[in-house]
Design an enzyme around this catalytic site. Structure first.
Site, PDB file in Angstrom:
ATOM      1  N   TYR A 264       0.978  -0.989  -0.017  1.00 40.35           N
ATOM      2  CA  TYR A 264      -0.046  -0.112   0.019  1.00 40.35           C
ATOM      3  C   TYR A 264       0.802   1.473  -0.196  1.00 40.35           C
ATOM      4  O   TYR A 264       1.524   1.568   1.141  1.00 40.35           O
ATOM      5  CB  TYR A 264      -1.033   0.143   1.133  1.00 40.35           C
ATOM      6  CG  TYR A 264      -1.741   1.209   1.215  1.00 40.35           C
ATOM      7  CD1 TYR A 264      -2.342   1.775   0.241  1.00 40.35           C
ATOM      8  CD2 TYR A 264      -2.157   1.668   2.539  1.00 40.35           C
ATOM      9  CE1 TYR A 264      -3.267   2.664   0.370  1.00 40.35           C
ATOM     10  CE2 TYR A 264      -2.847   3.059   2.918  1.00 40.35           C
ATOM     11  CZ  TYR A 264      -3.490   3.331   1.612  1.00 40.35           C
ATOM     12  OH  TYR A 264      -4.404   4.565   1.796  1.00 40.35           O
TER      13      TYR A 264
ATOM     14  N   ASP B 296      -2.271  -1.057  -4.130  1.00 39.63           N
ATOM     15  CA  ASP B 296      -2.896  -0.053  -4.238  1.00 39.63           C
ATOM     16  C   ASP B 296      -1.531   1.046  -4.266  1.00 39.63           C
ATOM     17  O   ASP B 296      -0.761   1.339  -3.443  1.00 39.63           O
ATOM     18  CB  ASP B 296      -3.484   0.913  -3.129  1.00 39.63           C
ATOM     19  CG  ASP B 296      -3.935   2.390  -3.528  1.00 39.63           C
ATOM     20  OD1 ASP B 296      -3.466   2.818  -4.177  1.00 39.63           O
ATOM     21  OD2 ASP B 296      -4.778   2.694  -2.631  1.00 39.63           O
TER      22      ASP B 296
END
Length: 247
Positions: A105, A142
Site C-alpha cells: 500500500y 494500491d
C-alpha cells in the site's frame, strides 16, 4: 494460482457489506488487502481456511495491510526495514519456492502534496528492496498513482494532483523499465477502466475514476500470466478489487 488485491478502505466497515460472501465468491488462493485500518481479525475471516498475516499501522484507524493465503509460504516478512514506513504497515512479503508475493500500500502524496517527498522516498526504497530479491516478484496493491493519461478519467483536470504528479508517474515508468510488467495492460490497451472512484458526485456511477491499483510482475513471469482484470462491479469499497491468474 488466483490472486485478488483490494483496497477495502476499512476492514470493519466492509465486514458489514457482505465481505465474507464476496471473499468466498472470489475462490482465490491468495488475497491481499490494503487500508485495513485495524489490528483485529474478525472471527468470520479466521474460519475461511486461509492463513492470515496482518501488518497494522501503529496509528489507530489508519493504513495497514493483510494477506490471506491457502498456499503456505516458506517465510513471511513485514516492511522495508525503515520505521518511517513500517510504522504505517505498508508491505507484507510472502516467500514461495519460485517467487515472492508482495502486498503493498503505497503512500498517498496528500492534499497539497504535503507527503510527496515521503512517497517518493518510499518509492525509491521499495524499488531498492524489490530489486535486491533473488527471485521473481508478484507485486499487488494500491500504488496510489495513475500511470498514464488513459488511467484517469480527467487527466487535464488533475495535473499535479496527488497520484498524478509527473514525479509519481515518472517513477512508475522507471520501475517498470527495470524489468516489471503491468499485467492489466497485457490484456486491455484502451482507457476508461478504473479501480478507484471518489465517493463524491456519483463518480462511480459516472465512471469518473482512476486506475491506481496494480498487479505488477517480474518480466520472467510474463509467459505464465493467464488473466488480469479489474472487478469493477464488486462493491463495498471506493476501490474495485483487481485479479491476477498465473500458472
Amino acid at each position: 494460482m488466483r490472486l485478488i488485491s483490494w483496497n477495502v478502505n476499512g476492514l470493519k466497515a466492509i465486514m458489514s457489506k457482505g465481505f465474507i460472501d464476496i471473499i468466498k465468491s472470489f475462490n482465490a488462493d491468495i488475497l491481499m488487502f490494503q487500508e485495513i485500518k485495524t489490528d483485529v481479525i474478525p472471527l468470520d475471516l479466521q474460519s475461511l481456511g486461509y492463513e492470515i498475516y496482518v501488518f497494522p499501522a501503529k496509528r489507530k484507524g489508519y493504513s495497514g495491510t493483510m494477506t490471506m493465503t491457502r498456499i503456505h509460504p516458506i517465510s513471511v516478512s513485514y516492511g522495508l526495514g525503515k520505521e518511517e514506513y513500517d510504522s504505517e504497515g505498508r508491505v507484507i512479503i510472502l516467500e514461495y519456492p519460485e517467487y515472492y508475493v508482495i502486498n503493498t500500500y503505497f503512500p498517498n502524496a496528500g492534499e497539497g502534496l504535503k507527503r510527496l517527498d515521503f512517497k517518493l522516498s518510499f518509492n525509491r526504497d521499495f524499488e531498492k528492496f524489490v530489486t535486491s530479491l533473488k527471485k521473481p516478484c508478484i507485486i499487488c496493491g494500491d500504488f496510489n498513482v495513475a500511470h498514464q493519461e488513459i488511467d484517469i478519467a480527467r487527466p487535464k483536470d488533475n495535473v499535479n494532483h496527488a497520484g498524478f504528479t509527473p514525479q509519481e508517474r515518472e517513477w512508475f515508468s522507471h520501475f517498470l523499465s527495470l524489468g516489471y510488467v503491468d499485467t492489466y495492460r497485457m490484456f486491455v490497451k484502451e482507457g476508461g477502466h478504473y479501480s478507484w472512484w471518489s465517493y463524491r458526485f456519483h463518480a462511480r456511477e459516472k465512471n469518473i475514476g482512476w486506475r491506481i491499483d496494480y498487479c505488477v510482475i517480474s518480466e520472467s513471469l510474463k509467459g505464465r500470466v493467464i488473466k488480469a482484470d479489474i472487478l469493477e462491479k464488486v462493491m463495498g469499497s471506493d476501490h474495485a478489487p483487481i485479479l491476477l491468474e498465473i500458472q
